[in-house]
Design a protein around this motif. Sequence first.
Motif: not given
Lengths: 407, 96
Positions: A198, A201-202, A242-243, A374-376, B1, B4-5, B28-33, B50-53, B55
């Motif tokens: 998964q 996907a990026i 998925r997480r 998890f950090t943007s 997550m 972790f925030r 589907t592709v988002c790892p953080h829902g 959102c971690m701005e990946c 995807a």
Amino acid sequence: MEPKPQQNECGCDCQPQSDRSNSARLTPFPMAPPVPKPSKKEEDADIPCCGPPAGPKSSPDERPGYILCHFVERFLSTPAGAVPVVKTALDRKDTIGTVLTRIGIGRNDYKVAPGLYGVGAPDADSPVLVTANYKLSFDALRKELSGINAWILVLDTRGINVWCAAGKRNFSTEEVSDRVRGAGLDRVVNHRKLILPQLSAIGVSARAIKKSCGFEALFGPVRAEDLKRFLQNGMKADDFMRRVTFTLKERVELIPVEIAMLWKPAGWILPAAFFLSGIGPGIFSLSRAWNGMLAIGAGLLMGVLSGGVAAPILLPWLPGRAFAVKGAVTGGIFGLILLGLVPALGWAKGAGLFLFILAISAYQSMNFTGSTPFTSPSGVEKEMRRAIPLLAGAVLISALLWVGSAF
Amino acid sequence: MKDFRYLTDVSTLALDKEICVGCGLCETVCPHGVMRLNGKKAEIIDPDGCMECGACDTNCPVQAVRVTPGVGCAAYIIQTWIRGKENASCGDVNCC
């Protein structure tokens, strides 16, 4: 971004003659002609010779110019050539490699050859799992596949893990399509499905892969450990699969490399500390410079342990959202510990050293944002705009206190 | 997550519901829902997760989801300040 090799435009059914994949060019070869058996006499002759008895004979799979990988169990003949079948259990060599890589030794060149591999007893209906050619990624995948028959398509991600390679576009739509064609996958399997991790996907667009090589790209679970369940569920991932997670174990695994990267700054911080500590009334004092450098070196070590080890481990329990705040909290504690151990510094030097540890720890902790899932980047940049001037100020005051204390 | 925030109100994630075709790939592709398909349209249910990946952006067939992806380590961001985004790297090829 590195230039990509030109993509073959002729569609998937056509086999490009390019030599992109070694395995694609492998053709089943007859077993080596039988070596004449040594006569009974020769074999039994106990000719006294130096050294221990000779080891086993070379494997028939060995070929001049190639090294047989220790994780390959056997070779399987397929319409697209011989495909190595890999073990699902990691051995001592794998473990040693993992440990060295985790502490940063040989990390930039820890890879397996890209191309098609197998696991178990794969046939034309077995699923195809796609992964990166970073050996840690490859190992993480194969060790979860015991009892499963599958193909593993390893991409050339330049020895970088799935997520990072996808971010750098080395794990890309083009690379997947090129590798599918290069391995002659359409001759090996009857179906037209790929299971991608998964997190890739990026870098890859499922639709573009289908268009480019005719294979449907399904995004599998984030973690290889969930693959078995994913396959049993009829290739459906639940929310849990998925997480991403960031467990204590996952955080601890990242610590050694973070620390290893800090040797470089130490190379200029210590000489600077030596120089600053020697300044004083009268002539430059070598003994004061030396002692000062040792104290600042100890401070640096405390700062790194605080921001690079304590902060990542304690991450979920430290106050604040900003990593610099978390690092400053542990840095304060570590600073007080060091001052307790070295009480004879005097107030100015003590305060200077305390500020220095705080700043190093906060910075080191903030840099850990690059390793967290998890950090943007927008958040990190916002945090840094406020933290960097403060940290630079703290280091400056610390240096002034340190030098000033000599006068 | 959930456990972790990070900082709030910073993500560049944006969704244009008008264009969205409801394929569900972003979910589907988002790892953080962060994204969820609600009927025929996607929606952002947890923007601060959102971690701005990137995807979702890469996989959206109609470019309804947009996000500016990037690398989030301090060393890299300092380099973008000094040398600009094009020339920035954190030195180590394996570091992302």
